[in-house]
Design an enzyme around this catalytic site. Structure first.
Site, PDB file in Angstrom:
ATOM      1  N   SER A 253      46.006  10.658  37.316  1.00 51.70           N
ATOM      2  CA  SER A 253      46.400   9.558  38.191  1.00 51.70           C
ATOM      3  C   SER A 253      47.719   8.976  37.731  1.00 51.70           C
ATOM      4  O   SER A 253      48.007   8.896  36.536  1.00 51.70           O
ATOM      5  CB  SER A 253      45.314   8.475  38.187  1.00 51.70           C
ATOM      6  N   LYS A 254      48.496   8.590  38.726  1.00 53.52           N
ATOM      7  CA  LYS A 254      49.830   8.090  38.392  1.00 53.52           C
ATOM      8  C   LYS A 254      49.745   6.770  37.636  1.00 53.52           C
ATOM      9  O   LYS A 254      50.709   6.331  37.025  1.00 53.52           O
ATOM     10  CB  LYS A 254      50.666   8.030  39.667  1.00 53.52           C
ATOM     11  N   ARG A 255      48.561   6.167  37.643  1.00 57.92           N
ATOM     12  CA  ARG A 255      48.377   4.932  36.874  1.00 57.92           C
ATOM     13  C   ARG A 255      48.427   5.205  35.371  1.00 57.92           C
ATOM     14  O   ARG A 255      48.735   4.334  34.580  1.00 57.92           O
ATOM     15  CB  ARG A 255      47.021   4.328  37.233  1.00 57.92           C
ATOM     16  N   LYS A 256      48.079   6.459  35.016  1.00 56.30           N
ATOM     17  CA  LYS A 256      48.039   6.751  33.584  1.00 56.30           C
ATOM     18  C   LYS A 256      48.989   7.865  33.139  1.00 56.30           C
ATOM     19  O   LYS A 256      49.406   7.899  31.996  1.00 56.30           O
ATOM     20  CB  LYS A 256      46.598   7.134  33.182  1.00 56.30           C
ATOM     21  N   ARG A 466      59.267   4.793  34.387  1.00 57.44           N
ATOM     22  CA  ARG A 466      57.848   4.544  34.633  1.00 57.44           C
ATOM     23  C   ARG A 466      56.999   5.105  33.495  1.00 57.44           C
ATOM     24  O   ARG A 466      56.111   4.439  32.967  1.00 57.44           O
ATOM     25  CB  ARG A 466      57.494   5.235  35.940  1.00 57.44           C
TER      26      ARG A 466
END
Ligand code: GLU
Length: 509
Positions: A253-256, A466
């Site tokens: 996931s792009k969150r991690k 990011r």
């Protein structure tokens, strides 16, 4: 077997995802092995989230991987147009056919009614969120509502009983009760199709023989199966591939994790190695061979060797593969040229000159000052990431706030990061210069001083910026899911001051 025609159908709603490369490569290999065609279709029916620049990024990212399609929006083909926003008339026409044959119906539910239905369904714990209340209106009732100008959507009349069964080419028989499937919306009130309608109509009209896509679409397939049946179309073969998982075994996931293809390009991975690594995701070569060219896998490809369970996107493995390629495909005498071409080219180096001109005493200082523009792993220092008396938890939350703010308008340039830093200072109720800027500086550079931060972030680019912020958050101990959701709630209310454990005055002065 009739002619093999496969496709990828990405939606241009975000950064070019490694999952798109995964699917593109598998489909490409499949097409080439069976002497078929590989098609790129852009599914841009989500009008608010689709953007032309995201579409361009998909093209650029796939081209960086040397993935070439036989038909697509940029090169045309016999079955075009290949961009769904240019095909809306076709979908409306096909939707009308379903209405005429009573396989679909107009639904006039208002947002309030839908909300109420969702609440009831939540209370009852039913799977179906929409109670089908407009499914059986009489022709007169429909006419009356239309005359009144009431907006409507078109929904699919999914069977109420029985079981949907289909043979997945990798997973075998998949079945699910029809009663568990919602009456899917096909056409939205603005006349635009949903993914389901457009996807099925296009796969049929473009004569797609095999729909090869990720496991996340399995739950949509029964709806598609019913659409094929309702239209009387021949069904393609479905083949669902395992989801990409992070090294922690959870869904990538792009969150991690950095999930943009450009991140790997910008970090200096070789495209051949990246492609080799991505092909390992859903497939294993005979004798578990791990290093091979695209031509080799195309030749040897055997659908039976397709993976069934999670595909691990493990960067350590990518590093290992990349090193093998580096050693074996780049002779020493070419190495410097390759490094130059990557990130030490004139254009890039010139960007750094204004930032370091007045900040070096001799040329030898240049590397020390600018090394963070080139390295992939920032050596984080807790003391720098936690200035004054900020706790690691608070610092991590502030970094998360910075990401959220820059994500909103997808503005990771100079102004975007500057604004994010000011907004964060306000929302967290901490000092801008002494707290937020220091944390941000440390996360990006690993140091406490250096070139101007906002310009540096712009040069580094969105993906590396990011990734560094995420990396610093992880270094600081991460943010638990529970904390993340309360933080998000407060962030949306624009007041997170309670979340940072303030050693009071120290943070605000
Ligand atoms: N538009 C879908 C996506 O974004 C396509 C899924 C499919 O292959 O059917 O991936």
């Amino acid at each position: 077997m009739s002619k093999v025609r496969v496709r990828i159908a990405p939606s241009p709603t975000g950064d070019p995802h490694v999952g798109t490369a995964y699917m593109a490569l598998f489909n490409l290999i499949f097409a080439r092995h069976f002497k078929g065609s590989f098609i790129l279709r852009i599914e841009d029916t989500d009008r608010t989230r689709s953007k032309p620049e995201y579409e361009k990024n998909i093209f650029d990212a796939l081209k960086w991987c040397d993935i070439q399609w036989d038909e697509g929006p940029d090169i045309g083909g016999e079955f075009g147009p290949y961009r769904q926003s240019e095909r809306t008339e076709i979908y409306r026409e096909y939707c009308q056919k379903l209405l005429d044959s009573d396989k679909a119906y107009k639904c006039f539910a208002t947002p309030e009614e839908l909300q109420e239905m969702r609440e009831v369904s939540r209370k009852l714990g039913t799977r179906i969120g929409y109670d089908r209340r407009y499914r059986n209106l009489s022709a007169d009732e429909i006419k009356k509502k239309e005359k009144e100008g009431l907006p409507y959507v078109v929904r699919l009349k999914v069977p109420l009983t029985g079981t949907c069964e289909y043979e997945d080419a990798t997973k075998g028989l998949i079945s699910c009760p029809w009663a568990d499937i919602d009456d899917q919306i096909l056409l939205k009130s603005d006349g635009f199709p949903t993914y389901h309608l457009a996807n099925v109509v296009d796969d049929h009209l473009m004569q797609i023989s095999h729909v090869i896509r990720g496991d996340e679409w399995i739950s949509s397939t029964p709806k598609h199966i019913y659409l094929y049946e309702a239209f009387g179309f021949k069904k393609p073969t479905f083949m669902h591939l395992p989801l990409l998982l992070g090294a922690d075994g959870k869904k990538l996931s792009k969150r991690k994790n950095p999930t943009s293809i450009f991140y790997y390009r910008d970090c200096g991975y070789l495209k051949e190695a990246f492609v080799n690594f991505m092909t390992l995701m859903g497939y294993s070569m005979a004798e578990d061979k791990e290093i091979y060219s695209l031509d080799e896998i195309i030749k040897e490809f055997d659908p039976k060797r397709t993976g069934l369970s999670g595909a691990f996107f493990d960067v350590k493995k990518l590093d290992w593969i990349n090193q093998q390629y580096l050693i074996n495909t780049i002779p020493e005498e070419n190495l410097w040229d390759r490094i130059k071409a990557w990130g030490m080219n004139d254009a890039y180096m010139q960007k750094l000159m204004p930032l370091c001109h007045t900040r070096i005493k001799n040329f030898g200082d240049f590397m020390d000052l600018c090394q963070f523009f080139f390295i992939n792993n920032i050596p984080h220092v807790t003391k720098l990431l936690c200035p004054k008396k900020v706790t690691p938890e608070s610092s991590a939350m502030i970094l998360q706030g910075l990401i959220w703010h820059m994500e909103v308008d997808d503005n990771w340039g100079k102004e975007g990061v500057e604004e994010a830093s000011r907004v964060c200072a306000e929302v967290f109720g901490v000092n801008h210069k002494n707290i937020v800027m220091k944390i941000l500086f440390a996360a990006i550079t690993g140091k406490h001083q250096g070139p101007p931060l906002f310009d540096s972030v712009e040069i580094l680019g969105k993906d590396r910026t990011r990734a560094r912020l995420l990396d610093a958050i992880t270094f600081l101990g991460g943010i638990s899911n529970k904390k993340m959701s309360s933080l998000k709630k407060m962030w949306d209310k624009k007041d997170c001051s309670e979340m940072v454990k303030k050693e009071e005055a120290a943070l605000t002065t």
